[in-house]
Design an enzyme around this catalytic site. Structure first.
Site, short mmCIF file in Angstrom:
data_model
loop_
_atom_site.label_atom_id
_atom_site.label_comp_id
_atom_site.label_asym_id
_atom_site.label_seq_id
_atom_site.Cartn_x
_atom_site.Cartn_y
_atom_site.Cartn_z
N GLU A 1 7.31 38.08 -8.58
CA GLU A 1 6.66 39.40 -8.57
C GLU A 1 5.16 38.93 -9.12
OE1 GLU A 1 10.22 42.42 -8.88
OE2 GLU A 1 9.15 41.78 -10.82
N LYS B 1 9.39 43.98 -23.13
CA LYS B 1 10.39 43.66 -21.90
C LYS B 1 11.54 42.84 -22.46
CE LYS B 1 6.88 43.62 -18.13
NZ LYS B 1 6.44 42.76 -17.09
N GLU C 1 3.73 41.69 -23.84
CA GLU C 1 2.65 41.02 -22.89
C GLU C 1 1.65 42.42 -22.76
OE1 GLU C 1 4.33 39.70 -19.32
OE2 GLU C 1 4.02 41.66 -18.37
N LYS C 2 0.39 41.92 -22.46
CA LYS C 2 -0.62 42.89 -22.21
C LYS C 2 -0.38 43.66 -21.15
CE LYS C 2 -5.69 43.27 -22.43
NZ LYS C 2 -5.85 44.29 -23.24
N GLU D 1 7.32 37.37 -12.84
CA GLU D 1 8.65 36.77 -12.92
C GLU D 1 9.36 36.47 -11.42
OE1 GLU D 1 12.20 39.39 -13.42
OE2 GLU D 1 10.51 41.24 -13.69
N LYS E 1 11.08 50.58 -8.73
CA LYS E 1 10.31 50.82 -7.45
C LYS E 1 11.21 51.87 -6.42
CE LYS E 1 9.96 45.79 -7.41
NZ LYS E 1 10.62 44.98 -7.07
N ARG F 1 13.43 54.52 -1.25
CA ARG F 1 14.84 54.64 -1.77
C ARG F 1 15.26 55.90 -2.07
NH1 ARG F 1 14.82 49.91 -6.27
NH2 ARG F 1 13.70 48.24 -5.05
N ARG G 1 17.47 36.39 -6.32
CA ARG G 1 18.41 36.89 -5.49
C ARG G 1 17.71 37.66 -4.11
NH1 ARG G 1 16.64 42.07 -7.00
NH2 ARG G 1 16.09 42.37 -9.07
#
Lengths: 129, 485
Positions: free
Chosen positions: B271, B152, B194-195, B284, B231, B334, B288
């Protein structure tokens, strides 16, 4: 029995077919029928199927851009031997990147776009033979 | 008191914020790029000024000062999570509608946020402590925690600069791609590892604070349906949390611990990933307003944009935790200009026809209009279609009805994709996880029955008088698909 067409605005009609209401919205040859997309060929059908197809014989592949976009990186050079699924170049459209891959094995014979270049939909990006 | 508020953004979120500004009686000031001179958000503003870029902090602040703006709302994306921008606003005497530059900086990098979460006592996913230096270090670390791993962008969000790596063979390429994408998107090539949890759910907590130390959470959103780590469907409440209500309080408290540790104010989203045993891990903080905030608004009957503006001008939050109530069920789809039959590839171009739904329980946040040319330059989000109903089952029915009223022609889009997704047994049963769409098969070929074919031929006449041929193919023809992949 002929369908009963009732235009409700330009480009949109309802068709009542033996009591059943079918909504048809269209623009150019693109049509939504009850929300399902289809195409109606507006040209003379005799003109169809002319003009070169994409993949010819002998495993020649013309890898084209499906969308307008920008070539951010070219991963191969003319003369490179590529395997199926190998990345050929990276195309960016609307801030998203897509790796364009080789369909089959072969040798790169031409590269149609340089890094940083903007390409139109349908442009030949890489030719593999 | 009437304020002058600049919206430093475009598209549907600029429209949404300008609507809020107008409702509150303030003056909405839009900015727009050359491409966007006739964009929808300009029509929703009281004043509009051209800018070279939505990413140029100095230019935006210069316009804000020249036009005597009291505040800037950054929307999401662009400069919304840029601590430097928030600091420049403060220096220029323009209120940044969001958290302080210090909070953004302490949470803006995922690695910093992770350290902060650990300090605050919130659970986190096993991962590298800070950015990884090079391939060798990455390889060592990935083998230690075990594949699959996620790479990431340290400064990132929205799936940019993120790669899932199944085995060591793919690590180098993924690191290279993630770092270069991170560099281009966020001007920082730092990545961490990360895992990757197996079939996790993505559930997030909306938080809100004022400048006086009041902090509350507004419950969760389930955002497990993602493609390319972005998403596409969000829900409130999460169907999992609805079954296990104690999760809301526990996750809410974890989110608030992180927020308190960073001195948070204004809107934010913590999140979390949730595993099969309902363990949750802080990922994280998005510092905003979130794209999917409308589903929270529909279920809590709050207006987050109003709250953002009020508290940014110093008002105290007039809500306590016990005042927050959740009623019914909301879903957001969306609507993107993208081709679900071709790996969701963006499809910019002219919108030839556009009809959007309305009726009971429907909320539409759109950034486009019929005739608008969806530009190549920006994210391909067209609009967010939200519905509210008393239960999740009824909300799904309502969304399917609303999608049925939606007509978009001229650009590929995901309306038919949502219709199929919402009808799928796994979605209806709420068997959700972030890999859901990898298992979901979209059927691009929608076959018309005889009456429908007849209707299409009766309405759409060929140019040349010749036997009409209705093609069986969809817009995204098989040929194009094969050429791309």
């Amino acid at each position: 029995m002929s369908a009963d067409v009732r235009e409700i605005e330009p480009g949109k009609a309802i068709v009542v077919d033996e009591g059943r209401v079918i909504r048809v919205t269209h623009s150019g040859g693109k049509v939504l029928v009850n929300g399902k997309a289809t195409e109606v060929d507006l040209s003379d059908p005799r003109d169809r199927r002319r003009g070169g197809g994409a993949g010819g014989a002998n495993g020649r592949q013309e890898v084209r851009s499906a969308m307008p976009g920008k070539v951010v990186r070219v991963l191969v050079a003319v003369g490179d031997v590529v395997e199926p699924g190998q990345g050929l170049l990276i195309l960016e459209a609307m801030k998203m990147q897509n790796e364009v891959k080789a369909k089959g094995p072969g040798t790169v014979t031409a590269i149609g776009a340089a890094e940083g270049e903007t390409v139109a939909a349908g442009a030949v990006l890489v030719t593999v033979e | 008191m009437q304020r002058r508020i600049m919206v430093a953004n475009r598209g549907e979120i600029a429209v949404r914020v300008l609507r809020g500004i107008r409702e509150m009686g303030h003056i909405g000031v839009a900015v727009h790029s050359e491409t966007d001179r006739a964009a929808l958000h300009v029509a929703f503003a009281d004043e509009a000024y051209p800018v070279a870029s939505y990413l140029n902090a100095a230019e935006l602040i210069a316009v804000a000062r020249e036009r005597r703006c009291d505040a800037i709302h950054p929307g999401y994306g662009f400069l919304s999570e840029n601590a430097g921008f928030a600091a420049l606003c403060a220096e220029a005497g323009v209120i940044f509608i969001g958290p302080s530059a210090h909070s953004i900086a302490s949470l803006g990098s995922k690695t910093a946020a992770r350290e902060l979460a650990i300090r605050a006592g919130a659970p986190v996913v096993p991962g590298s402590d800070g950015a990884v230096g090079g391939f060798d270090e990455a390889r060592r670390f990935a083998s230690k925690i075990g594949y699959p791993v996620l790479i990431k962008a340290a400064a990132g969000g929205g799936g940019k600069g993120m790669r899932l790596v199944e085995s060591e063979r793919d690590l180098d390429a993924a690191l290279r791609d993630a770092a270069s994408e991170a560099e281009r998107s966020f001007k920082s090539a730092e990545v961490y590892i990360e895992k990757a949890l197996i079939k996790p759910r993505h559930i997030e907590i909306q938080i809100f604070g004022d400048a006086h130390g009041n902090l509350i959470h507004l419950g969760e959103r389930e955002c497990s349906i993602q493609r390319r780590h972005q998403k596409v469907i969000e829900e409130c409440p999460s169907p999992l949390v609805a079954l296990h209500p104690e999760m809301r309080a526990a996750m809410g408290e974890a989110a608030l611990r992180v927020a308190r540790e960073s001195g948070y104010m204004n809107a934010g989203t913590a999140e979390f990933l949730v595993d099969g045993d309902r363990n949750f891990y802080f990922l994280e903080m998005n510092t905003r307003l979130q794209v999917e905030h409308p589903v929270t608004e529909l279920v809590t009957a709050l207006d987050l944009v109003h709250m953002q503006i009020e508290t940014a001008f110093g008002a105290s939050l007039d809500l306590r935790q016990e005042d927050i109530q959740w009623r019914g069920s909301a879903i957001e789809c969306r609507l993107y200009a993208e081709d679900p039959a071709n790996n969701y590839f963006p499809s910019p171009g002219r919108i030839e026809r556009l009809r959007m739904p309305s009726g009971p329980g429907v909320r539409l946040d759109s950034g486009v209009y019929e005739g608008w040319n969806v530009p190549l330059d920006y994210d391909p989000l067209l609009a967010k279609l939200c519905v509210w109903a008393g239960t999740r089952e009824r909300a799904i029915d309502r969304m399917r009805r609303a999608l049925g009223e939606t007509e978009i022609l001229g650009i590929a889009n995901n309306v038919a994709f949502f219709q199929q997704l919402l009808a799928s047994p796994a979605f209806v049963k709420a068997e959700l996880h972030t890999g859901f769409l990898n298992e979901f098969k979209f059927e691009a070929e929608a076959l018309l029955d005889e009456a429908e074919l007849r209707a299409a031929k009766a309405v759409v006449k060929p140019v040349v008088a010749a036997p009409t041929a209705v093609s069986e193919s969809r817009w995204a023809r098989q040929g194009l698909k094969e050429l791309m992949r």
